[in-house]
Design a protein around this motif. Structure first.
Motif, PDB file in Angstrom:
ATOM      1  N   GLU A  89      15.532  84.495  28.175  1.00 40.64           N
ATOM      2  CA  GLU A  89      16.697  82.838  28.651  1.00 40.64           C
ATOM      3  C   GLU A  89      16.580  81.380  27.730  1.00 40.64           C
ATOM      4  O   GLU A  89      15.138  81.430  28.219  1.00 40.64           O
ATOM      5  N   VAL A  90      17.033  81.086  27.547  1.00 38.13           N
ATOM      6  CA  VAL A  90      17.208  80.166  26.877  1.00 38.13           C
ATOM      7  C   VAL A  90      16.979  78.246  27.432  1.00 38.13           C
ATOM      8  O   VAL A  90      17.398  78.543  27.839  1.00 38.13           O
ATOM      9  N   ALA A  91      16.083  77.557  26.768  1.00 37.72           N
ATOM     10  CA  ALA A  91      15.548  76.507  27.425  1.00 37.72           C
ATOM     11  C   ALA A  91      17.539  75.598  26.787  1.00 37.72           C
ATOM     12  O   ALA A  91      17.031  75.345  25.305  1.00 37.72           O
ATOM     13  N   ASP A  92      18.197  75.196  27.558  1.00 37.59           N
ATOM     14  CA  ASP A  92      19.108  74.409  26.741  1.00 37.59           C
ATOM     15  C   ASP A  92      18.321  72.622  26.391  1.00 37.59           C
ATOM     16  O   ASP A  92      18.531  72.180  27.312  1.00 37.59           O
ATOM     17  N   ILE A  93      17.853  72.445  25.588  1.00 35.35           N
ATOM     18  CA  ILE A  93      17.985  71.774  25.110  1.00 35.35           C
ATOM     19  C   ILE A  93      18.039  70.011  24.371  1.00 35.35           C
ATOM     20  O   ILE A  93      18.056  69.236  24.210  1.00 35.35           O
ATOM     21  N   SER A  94      20.217  70.832  24.447  1.00 37.40           N
ATOM     22  CA  SER A  94      21.320  70.455  23.782  1.00 37.40           C
ATOM     23  C   SER A  94      21.939  69.326  25.148  1.00 37.40           C
ATOM     24  O   SER A  94      22.040  68.738  25.164  1.00 37.40           O
ATOM     25  N   ALA A  95      20.723  69.652  26.176  1.00 34.01           N
ATOM     26  CA  ALA A  95      21.786  69.506  27.601  1.00 34.01           C
ATOM     27  C   ALA A  95      21.473  67.672  27.495  1.00 34.01           C
ATOM     28  O   ALA A  95      20.757  67.317  26.821  1.00 34.01           O
ATOM     29  N   GLN A  96      23.295  67.562  28.186  1.00 29.88           N
ATOM     30  CA  GLN A  96      23.401  65.410  28.616  1.00 29.88           C
ATOM     31  C   GLN A  96      22.766  65.533  29.216  1.00 29.88           C
ATOM     32  O   GLN A  96      21.861  65.935  30.434  1.00 29.88           O
ATOM     33  N   THR A  97      21.782  64.666  28.991  1.00 26.15           N
ATOM     34  CA  THR A  97      21.050  64.238  30.689  1.00 26.15           C
ATOM     35  C   THR A  97      21.613  64.158  31.660  1.00 26.15           C
ATOM     36  O   THR A  97      20.757  64.257  32.510  1.00 26.15           O
ATOM     37  N   SER A  98      23.234  63.492  31.686  1.00 31.78           N
ATOM     38  CA  SER A  98      23.433  63.455  32.813  1.00 31.78           C
ATOM     39  C   SER A  98      24.908  63.514  32.889  1.00 31.78           C
ATOM     40  O   SER A  98      25.729  63.117  32.576  1.00 31.78           O
TER      41      SER A  98
END
Lengths: 107, 599
Positions: free
Chosen positions: B243-252
């Motif tokens: 599992e890769v951490a989704d660093i591109s994730a939107q803040t919210s």
């Protein structure tokens, strides 16, 4: 112990007939070299004592997986036992002879 | 702004058409859809960095989720070994192997002799035939460096890599080639220098040991024709794979809610103007023994009472200890734990890296569908790896909570020489919405707990420091006194309070006393007024009597008296009132005589 050429041939005779299978890709430069090298080697060391089967993987590609062929050309000494696999165009004759138990004059 | 985002999303959709989803969580998000379709991707990484797992998982997901059969060409490991190693991931490989996932053992046994030049053309022809026959869409070569080592010639290496690449682009398969690298920068090695130009996508996997804790990262170095998150993304290989951490994730992505959620402490709710915002993140900082866990426990209990699924994460303390300790201050979590409304998870911080902790938390949150979450203490994660990484994990935990609409309360222990400096080791205070700080104030031989709201986004909140009082009746927040620059707490506050009460009583008593005095005076005066009025009336009556007929009557009486005084019996009559009672009787008798005598 340095066996002579005659000795190597005699030993080969004792073990019975040599059966080779050579996997090639037709028209490939390496393959042509391998066929030539193997023929020359057999003529020199195993006259009248060998069979060569040539498998063209372009003609019969399913044999890649069934016979687990990674490199072309690949030479398999089917008999006498043990089965031996040699990859490459067989240009390094000394190594081939060593692998086939026909070594002569190394070291 | 909004238009830009939507068009970016559209672009992403278009781009995704040319991508092959790996199904590796997080990776597809980072790359906007996965690996380039029908192209070659290179996966670099040191030993144990997860190259094979990544490649295999992409194959398995392709076969299971996306209906894309694959061939796995294993140069390095026997396919039996690979199957055995991956057995724990629960991918059901033996089942897949029959129809959708094929292994080709291309490992050359050590007894194979190399005698001259060779190439891969035969093998590639064979694989092509196999791929066509079985409708294969994806292929992995794992790992190419084993093969390259055999070639023993830089020129041959290059030639074969180009051959492989040409073959891949002609085959129309989505290809993954893995390669071992040493160190963080594999491209320094001449062997791989040109591979980078050749491949359409280059991914680097890293395994680092920081403070004795293994950390994995994934970094996309290159992706032709596509945007991607270019920073290192933490990576975890867990129970069900990578599992890769989704660093591109939107803040919210979740709409901010105006709804308030009780903190579990009435006075604190009042200080915050109604409680925490639903879906916000609350940070409670303070040194040891300031009451962080109690605030956390109260929040959890209040949430459970509202029947909201709550997830309580504790580090270094198991659930039964947490429940027991909190019950000592009247916080009852046991029944909620039994009913399933409350889910608890404990872990020793050092056991895993922060990433692994985060992954576990994520899994449980989704399983449990939690609405509220407590992490006590979040700072324990610092122990699970480098502080910087842990900080990122903490940030992502907050992002996770936000994106799932979970109200998160986390505590952070303050350590170091200046525990009161209001600085958290895990620098999450900037991304927390509400920050409550607890301090121990030593004064006059005792320690007292003080609570202050350092910040609270989007709500009016009290700026006053309050004293946090724990008692059998629960928790209370008392106003603190400031006297001559000192904040009075504990006994000092109590004394001050008592003194004020006494003073108040004294004033009240004084007032009462005065009131009575006045009442008395008034009564007295009233009485006096009445007496005077009475006197006046008497005087008036007397005056009345002295006028008119009375006066004439008096005159008459005077005349009569004068007449009687001249008569002979007058003398006897006059003497009579001076006699005693008995004498009076005699006198009565005696008086009859003259009367009778007179008739």
């Amino acid at each position: 112990m340095i066996p002579s050429g005659d000795e190597g041939a005699r030993r080969a005779e004792e073990k019975g007939s040599f059966v080779f299978r050579l996997y090639v890709v037709n028209e490939g430069p390496g393959s042509a070299r391998a066929i030539a090298n193997l023929s020359a080697l057999c003529k020199k060391h195993l006259p009248d004592n060998h069979q060569i089967e040539i498998v063209d993987l372009l003609q019969d590609p399913r044999r890649v997986l069934s016979d687990k062929i990674v490199a072309t050309p690949t030479l398999i000494k089917v008999s006498p036992a043990p089965i031996q696999k040699i990859i490459g165009d067989l240009s390094e004759e000394a190594k081939v002879l060593l692998a086939l138990g026909l070594e002569q004059g190394t070291t | 702004m909004k238009r830009a985002t939507s068009s970016a999303a559209e672009n992403q959709d278009v781009a995704a058409l040319h991508k092959t989803p790996t199904g590796v969580e997080g990776f597809d998000a980072i790359t906007g859809g996965g690996l380039p379709r029908n192209r070659t991707s290179l996966i670099f990484g040191g030993p144990g960095s997860g190259k094979t797992v990544f490649a295999l998982q992409t194959m398995v997901n392709g076969a299971r989720q996306f209906g894309e059969p694959g061939i796995f060409v294993a140069f390095e490991e026997n396919s039996r070994h690979i199957l055995a190693n991956a057995a724990s991931f629960g991918w059901n490989l033996p089942q897949l192997e029959k129809k959708q996932l094929f292994f080709f053992d291309a490992k050359l046994r050590p007894d194979v002799i190399k005698a001259g030049e060779f190439d891969l053309s035969g093998m590639l022809a064979g694989i092509k035939a196999e791929a066509d026959a079985r409708g294969v869409k994806r292929i992995v070569f794992d790992s190419i460096d084993v093969l390259l080592t055999l070639l023993e010639d830089p020129y041959a290496e290059r030639r074969e890599i180009y051959r492989l690449n040409d073959w891949l682009s002609e085959s129309g398969l989505t290809g993954i080639i893995t390669a071992k690298s040493q160190g963080d920068y594999p491209f320094v090695a001449a062997r791989y220098g040109f591979m980078q130009f050749m491949a359409d996508c280059v991914v680097v996997l890293k395994l680092q040991v920081v403070d004795q804790i293994a950390m994995r990262y994934l970094q996309v170095m290159k992706y032709r024709g596509s945007s991607f998150a270019e920073n290192e993304a933490p990576l975890v290989i867990g129970a069900s794979g990578m599992e890769v951490a989704d660093i591109s994730a939107q803040t919210s992505a979740v709409e901010a809610s105006p709804e308030r959620v009780s903190s579990g402490v009435g006075p604190l709710d009042a200080m915050l103007g109604g409680g925490y915002y639903r879906g916000s993140s609350v940070l409670i900082t303070g040194s040891a023994g300031t009451g962080k866990s109690i605030l956390a426990g109260l929040f959890a209990e209040a949430a459970c009472r509202r029947k909201e699924r709550t997830f309580y994460v504790s580090f270094d303390e198991n659930p039964s200890e947490v429940v027991r300790d909190l019950s000592s201050v009247g916080i009852r979590l046991g029944p909620h734990l039994k009913s399933g409304v409350l889910r608890m998870h404990s872990a020793r911080a050092e056991t895993f890296s922060a990433e692994v902790h985060l992954m576990n938390i994520k899994r449980i949150v989704r399983e449990h569908q939690s609405r509220c979450m407590v992490v006590d203490p979040l700072s324990a994660i610092v122990k699970a790896g480098a502080a910087l990484t842990a900080g990122r994990v903490a940030e992502r935990l907050i992002c996770l909570a936000k994106s799932e609409g979970i109200t998160l309360l986390s505590s952070s222990l303050l350590q170091g020489a200046q525990p009161l400096s209001e600085e958290t080791p895990v620098r999450i205070s900037t991304i927390a919405d509400t920050w409550i700080h607890l301090t121990n104030i030593s004064q006059a031989g005792e320690r007292n707990r003080a609570l202050s709201i350092v910040k609270s986004r989007g709500m009016k909140h009290s700026n006053q420091v309050r004293e946090l009082i724990l008692s059998d009746e629960g928790i209370a927040l008392a106003d603190v006194y400031t006297a001559a620059g000192d904040v009075l707490m504990g006994t000092a506050r109590w004394q001050k309070e008592a003194a004020e009460k006494t003073e108040q009583k004294r004033i009240l008593a004084e007032v009462e006393h005065k009131r009575r005095e006045v009442a008395l005076t008034r009564a007295e005066l009233t009485a006096r007024i009445e007496a005077l009025e009475q006197e006046l009336k008497q005087k008036e009556a007397e005056a009345e009597r002295l006028t008119g007929a009375d006066a004439r009557h008096k005159l008459d009486l005077v005349h009569r008296r004068e007449g009687l005084e001249q008569s002979p019996s007058a003398k006897i009559f006059k003497k009579r009132p001076e006699n005693s009672h008995s004498a009076g009787k005699k006198m009565t008798r005696g008086r009859r005589l003259p009367k009778g005598g007179g008739q």
